[in-house]
Structures are given as structure tokens and as C-alpha cells.
Design a protein around this motif. Structure first.
Motif, PDB file in Angstrom:
ATOM      1  N   HIS A 115      -3.732  11.909  20.751  1.00  0.00           N
ATOM      2  CA  HIS A 115      -2.040  11.364  20.741  1.00  0.00           C
ATOM      3  C   HIS A 115      -1.589  11.406  21.752  1.00  0.00           C
ATOM      4  O   HIS A 115      -2.366  11.354  22.550  1.00  0.00           O
ATOM      5  CB  HIS A 115      -1.361  12.588  19.625  1.00  0.00           C
ATOM      6  CG  HIS A 115      -1.401  13.536  20.386  1.00  0.00           C
ATOM      7  ND1 HIS A 115      -0.060  13.864  21.601  1.00  0.00           N
ATOM      8  CD2 HIS A 115      -2.151  14.811  20.333  1.00  0.00           C
ATOM      9  CE1 HIS A 115      -0.653  15.499  21.716  1.00  0.00           C
ATOM     10  NE2 HIS A 115      -1.673  16.290  21.171  1.00  0.00           N
TER      11      HIS A 115
ATOM     12  N   GLU B 271       1.488  13.434  16.140  1.00  0.00           N
ATOM     13  CA  GLU B 271       0.664  14.568  16.520  1.00  0.00           C
ATOM     14  C   GLU B 271       1.777  15.568  16.229  1.00  0.00           C
ATOM     15  O   GLU B 271       1.876  16.555  16.089  1.00  0.00           O
ATOM     16  CB  GLU B 271      -0.501  14.492  17.805  1.00  0.00           C
ATOM     17  CG  GLU B 271      -0.598  16.304  17.343  1.00  0.00           C
ATOM     18  CD  GLU B 271      -0.921  17.363  17.747  1.00  0.00           C
ATOM     19  OE1 GLU B 271      -1.391  17.876  17.022  1.00  0.00           O
ATOM     20  OE2 GLU B 271       0.535  17.269  18.752  1.00  0.00           O
ATOM     21  N   GLU B 272       3.277  15.805  17.834  1.00  0.00           N
ATOM     22  CA  GLU B 272       3.806  16.457  17.826  1.00  0.00           C
ATOM     23  C   GLU B 272       5.050  16.267  16.860  1.00  0.00           C
ATOM     24  O   GLU B 272       5.905  17.928  16.964  1.00  0.00           O
ATOM     25  CB  GLU B 272       4.428  16.487  19.196  1.00  0.00           C
ATOM     26  CG  GLU B 272       2.989  16.151  20.360  1.00  0.00           C
ATOM     27  CD  GLU B 272       2.884  17.424  20.672  1.00  0.00           C
ATOM     28  OE1 GLU B 272       3.104  18.476  20.273  1.00  0.00           O
ATOM     29  OE2 GLU B 272       1.655  17.883  21.692  1.00  0.00           O
TER      30      GLU B 272
ATOM     31  N   ASP C 143      -1.057  17.350  27.122  1.00  0.00           N
ATOM     32  CA  ASP C 143      -1.632  17.699  25.601  1.00  0.00           C
ATOM     33  C   ASP C 143      -0.918  16.432  25.408  1.00  0.00           C
ATOM     34  O   ASP C 143       0.992  16.192  25.317  1.00  0.00           O
ATOM     35  CB  ASP C 143      -0.791  18.847  25.359  1.00  0.00           C
ATOM     36  CG  ASP C 143      -0.394  18.942  23.547  1.00  0.00           C
ATOM     37  OD1 ASP C 143      -0.823  17.744  23.166  1.00  0.00           O
ATOM     38  OD2 ASP C 143       0.433  19.418  23.724  1.00  0.00           O
ATOM     39  N   ASP C 144      -0.925  15.187  24.765  1.00  0.00           N
ATOM     40  CA  ASP C 144      -3.202  15.544  24.723  1.00  0.00           C
ATOM     41  C   ASP C 144      -3.643  14.009  25.914  1.00  0.00           C
ATOM     42  O   ASP C 144      -4.788  13.537  26.003  1.00  0.00           O
ATOM     43  CB  ASP C 144      -3.088  14.887  23.816  1.00  0.00           C
ATOM     44  CG  ASP C 144      -4.581  14.720  22.994  1.00  0.00           C
ATOM     45  OD1 ASP C 144      -5.222  15.389  23.969  1.00  0.00           O
ATOM     46  OD2 ASP C 144      -4.820  14.207  22.466  1.00  0.00           O
TER      47      ASP C 144
ATOM     48  N   ASP D 139      -8.378  17.719  22.694  1.00  0.00           N
ATOM     49  CA  ASP D 139      -6.750  18.414  23.297  1.00  0.00           C
ATOM     50  C   ASP D 139      -6.489  19.480  22.227  1.00  0.00           C
ATOM     51  O   ASP D 139      -5.757  20.248  21.592  1.00  0.00           O
ATOM     52  CB  ASP D 139      -5.937  17.642  21.005  1.00  0.00           C
ATOM     53  CG  ASP D 139      -4.187  17.430  21.180  1.00  0.00           C
ATOM     54  OD1 ASP D 139      -4.270  17.595  22.387  1.00  0.00           O
ATOM     55  OD2 ASP D 139      -5.027  17.484  20.240  1.00  0.00           O
TER      56      ASP D 139
HETATM   57 MN    MN Z   1      -1.902  17.963  21.264  1.00  0.00          MN
END
Ligand code: MN
Ligand code: BES
Ligand code: MN
Length: 463
Positions: free
Chosen positions: A86, A158-159, A125-126, A185
Motif C-alpha cells: 500500500h 489500506e490504512e 509502513d508501507d 507489510d
Molecule cells: Mn501497512
């Protein structure tokens, strides 16, 4: 893989500078104010993929942020690896606690990273870990040593729960067909203790609102006579754990898979120093569920934590007031075979039931995700293990992690594919926190290890 490794060695400085440029774009998916930057980051990745020889590169629009796709199919009869990562990052808040601004990356040495670490939001991340795959692919392409077909799928949400990726995957089974999914990740135990993540926790996330009186009241005139929603919320939250730190929601543990004594003994072999752990966090002792070690509490056991709590007067000085409302955000980390929807329902029913009369309670569910475990007897795991052993000179330890990547369970359901979690971050890298960083050692070691995964995977699958 010799030419690939030589190519990596020759291009280290450029690989670092490109990552620094990527880290300068504040791709915060949670905050609409950064929407332009999130899109710019997608373009950065797509341009990179095109430049290094990926084909069919496309910025796939979704109802939210786009998914960057690209592939290189050299021969349909050889294995295909689907790389997921991501490009979005967490907000930098609280920004005052950063030593250096979150989106002005710098390289500094630390005790744990004596060869330097990149400090920036997303370093580990990431963006940093995702970009290792882009650079490993470049190295294999430029040296004509790519052993497998590759597909990239890099998302920007993703977050914030990967909701649109879920839809994309459902609608693109053909395009995403592969033999295995490869993701960086997650983390590993230490730079001299390589490990491969074999489990992720699931997540149920709720927001609660407790209302007492219909308006804020003078705490002298009304204090003692009405339910103060902040007092009540504090009491309700406190009651969610008993004296052994077990969660008190009825049915919460019903589907939790207990590990056998053998599995627990195996887990206990992972190196862990309580002293070092406490020292790093400046605490006198650890805290948690009775009957389980810290490693177990953080991986194979479910948890319930308040992530934020607010209400009432928090300005300068003292204001005597009973607030009308109090709020909290609560996360529950889940383990196999807990189901996030079921757990959310159990939480809701229980939380409503413990609210005293004279209060109203509202529970709003947020995004969640299922736990995932990956076997260690697959060709994918074996290839990853061999790759780490090659570059670290040590066999990696399988390890279950406490974090969540909800999309991993979805990949299995939708595509029927197992994910190999080849992480290179460390728990001390402060992901989601101020001063997030990623060791240069880890970045380069990741780029070096990935090509070996590809070559071992091809060997194993074609043998
Ligand atoms: Mn991540
Ligand atoms: N990369 C992390 C998850 C992670 C980190 C797993 C380290 C294992 C080790 C991911 O970006 C993340 O932060 N996930 C969220 C869940 C998501 C639904 C917001 C999490 O775990 O809080
Ligand atoms: Mn994250």
C-alpha cells in the motif's frame, strides 16, 4: 541471481534517493485534505513501474483512491507471483512529537540501526517495504533474471480499511490470477533474528456514544442527581475486563482457537526479553491477560482497547460542567476463528445491556477484518524461508503477529490464494507513531532477499 545482486549493490544510492522522494508526498488516506497527494503517489508508483519494464500498467480508479496495477508475464507456464502493498500512510499526528517533520525524510543512526534509518511517515509502513519490491523487480528485469511472472497490485486505502480493494478483487479474479501472493507489510524479530509472519489478527472497531442529560449542566446544581455520561462511560469501559484481564463480553471467547501446549512451547522459543521490552517503553512492568506470556498476549490472544476517549470540558482552567455526551473509540483484535461481525454484534448487545437507566448508548461499527494464519509447509513459505536463510545466513523463525491486514483473509476467500508475509520492519520502527523509521539495512536486505524468493519459488513449483 548474481547479476541481480550486483545490480542492487551498484544502485543502492539511487534506490534510497527514490524512496526519499516517494516519502515526501503526504499520502494520508484518512484525511481528505491530502487527496491530491494520495493521487500523486499513485502516479509516482505507476510511472516507476512503467519505467522499469512492467506492462499493462494502469491506475485503476475506484470509488475511493486508485489501485496501481502492473505486470510482467514472461511465460504462462511458469509461476506467477502477485505482489501486494500500500502507498497510503497514517496521519502524522501528533506532529509536535516528531523530531524532524514527517514528510521531510532524513537518514539518522540509532542504537538499533547503527548503519542509519530513514525517518518519515510511511518509511516502514508501507512505502519503504512496498518499494523494495519495485526495486527488486527492477534489478531482476534489468539483468534478465526474472524467474517468475509478476503482477503488482498497490493500493491507497489500506490504512482506512481497504473497502474498495475488496470490490476490485471481487471484480478482477482473472486479472489477479496467480500462484501466490507476496506482501512486505509486517515485521521481523530483529536484524539478527529473521522471522516470517505466519498469522495476523483480525479487527472489530466500534465507536460508542453515551448520552446523559439532553444538554450540558452546571455540575453544582445537577451534580449527584443525574447520570454523568463521562463517569458512566469510564465505568462501562472499565467493566469490559475482569481482574484477570479477561474480556467480560459474553461469548467473546467462544470461537477462540486455543493453541496446544506443543505450539505454545514452540512459540516460547522466540527470543524475548521482558527487561529490554520494558526499558524501550520506559515501563516498570508489562500488563495483560493472566496465564499468557507477552508474546502470546500480543499475537494468539484477542484484545479490547480504547483508542480514544473524549467528552466534556478540556480547555484551559476549570469549568464546572456535566457534559451531555461522552465518546470512545474501541478496537478489538481478533484471533482465529473469531468473526468480526459476530464480535461487533456481541459487543453492541453487551455494551447496551450494561448502560444504566438514565443514559442512552449508541454503538457505531467501523471497518473490521478477519484474522489470518498461513501454513509453514507450503512452497511459498519454504521459498521465503530459503530466501531469508540465503541473505541472513540463518533460518527464519515463523512468528504470529498482533497487527492486522484484513485483505489477507479476503485474498484467500476470493482468489483462493495464500499470502506470504515477508516483512522486514522491526516493532521498534514506530509505525503509526511519531518518528516512524526504517533501517537502511532492512531496506537493502529486503531488496536483496525478494529476488531469491522468486528463484526458489520457481524451483520448488517446477520441481
Ligand atoms: Mn501497512
Ligand atoms: N502494516 C500494518 C499491519 C501490521 C504491521 C501487521 C506490523 C503486522 C506487523 C497495516 O498497515 C496496519 O496498520 N493495519 C491496521 C489495520 C487497518 C484495518 C487499519 C492495524 O493493524 O491497525
Ligand atoms: Mn499501517
Amino acid at each position: 541471481m548474481e547479476a541481480t545482486q550486483a545490480y542492487i549493490a551498484e544502485n543502492k544510492e539511487r534506490f534510497l534517493n527514490e524512496l526519499l522522494d516517494l516519502l515526501k508526498i503526504p499520502s494520508i488516506s484518512a484525511d481528505p485534505a491530502y487527496s491530491g497527494d494520495v493521487h500523486k503517489t499513485a502516479e509516482f508508483i505507476a510511472d516507476q513501474l512503467k519505467k522499469i519494464g512492467a506492462e499493462n500498467v494502469e491506475i485503476c480508479q475506484t470509488a475511493g483512491y486508485p489501485i496501481v496495477y502492473g505486470d510482467k508475464i514472461i511465460d504462462p507456464s511458469i509461476p506467477t507471483v502477485l505482489v501486494y502493498g500500500h502507498y497510503d500512510v497514517q496521519p502524522a499526528d501528533p506532529i509536535d512529537l516528531w523530531t524532524n517533520p514527517a514528510f521531510e525524510p532524513i537518514v539518522k543512526n540509532t542504537e538499533i540501526h547503527p548503519d542509519g534509518a530513514i525517518f518519515a511517515r510511511g518509511a516502514c509502513d508501507d512505502k519503504g517495504q512496498m518499494y523494495m519490491h519495485v526495486k527488486a523487480f527492477e534489478a531482476m528485469m534489468k539483468t534478465n533474471e526474472l524467474p517468475c511472472n509478476v503482477k503488482f497490485m498497490i493500493e491507497g486505502e489500506e490504512e482506512v480499511g481497504s473497502e474498495n480493494l475488496g470490490i476490485f478483487v471481487k471484480n478482477n479474479h482473472e486479472r489477479l490470477s496467480a500462484d501466490v501472493i507476496l506482501v512486505s507489510d509486517t515485521g521481523m524479530i530483529a536484524n539478527d533474528v529473521p522471522s516470517i509472519t505466519t498469522g495476523l489478527r483480525g479487527l472489530s472497531y466500534v465507536e460508542v456514544e453515551v448520552t446523559g442529560p439532553n444538554r450540558d449542566l452546571h455540575s453544582g446544581l445537577y451534580g449527584g442527581c443525574v447520570a454523568n455520561p463521562i463517569n458512566i462511560l469510564a465505568k462501562m469501559v472499565a467493566s469490559l475486563h475482569d481482574e484477570n484481564n479477561h474480556i467480560t463480553i459474553p461469548g467473546f471467547y467462544d470461537k477462540v482457537v486455543e493453541l496446544s501446549d506443543e505450539e505454545r512451547a514452540e512459540m516460547a522459543k522466540a527470543p524475548f526479553s521482558k527487561e529490554a521490552y520494558c526499558k524501550a517503553l520506559d515501563m516498570e512492568d508489562v500488563y495483560g491477560e493472566s496465564g499468557y506470556s507477552t508474546l502470546e498476549r500480543g499475537s494468539i490472544r484477542p484484545t479490547l482497547d480504547v483508542n480514544g476517549i473524549w467528552g466534556g470540558y478540556i480547555g484551559e482552567g476549570a469549568k464546572t460542567v456535566i457534559a451531555s455526551k461522552a465518546y470512545a473509540k474501541i478496537s478489538m483484535r481478533l484471533v482465529p476463528d473469531q468473526d468480526p461481525e459476530e464480535i461487533t454484534k456481541l459487543f453492541m448487545d453487551h455494551f447496551m445491556s450494561i448502560a444504566p437507566t438514565g443514559t442512552k448508548v449508541k454503538v457505531t461499527p467501523h471497518h473490521g477484518g478477519e484474522p489470518a494464519v498461513t501454513p509453514i509447509d507450503s512452497d511459498g513459505y519454504r521459498a521465503a524461508s530459503m530466501a531469508y536463510e540465503k541473505t541472513f545466513g540463518k533460518k527464519p523463525i515463523p512468528m504470529r503477529s498482533g497487527g492486522s491486514i484484513p485483505i489477507v483473509a479476503m485474498f484467500e476467500k476470493e482468489l483462493g490464494l495464500k499470502t506470504i508475509l515477508m516483512g522486514f520492519g522491526l516493532d521498534s520502527d514506530a509505525i503509526h507513531s511519531p518518528d516512524e523509521h526504517f533501517g537502511l539495512f532492512n531496506y537493502y536486505r529486503g531488496i536483496e532477499t525478494i529476488p531469491y524468493f522468486f528463484s526458489y519459488y520457481r524451483e520448488l513449483l517446477n520441481s
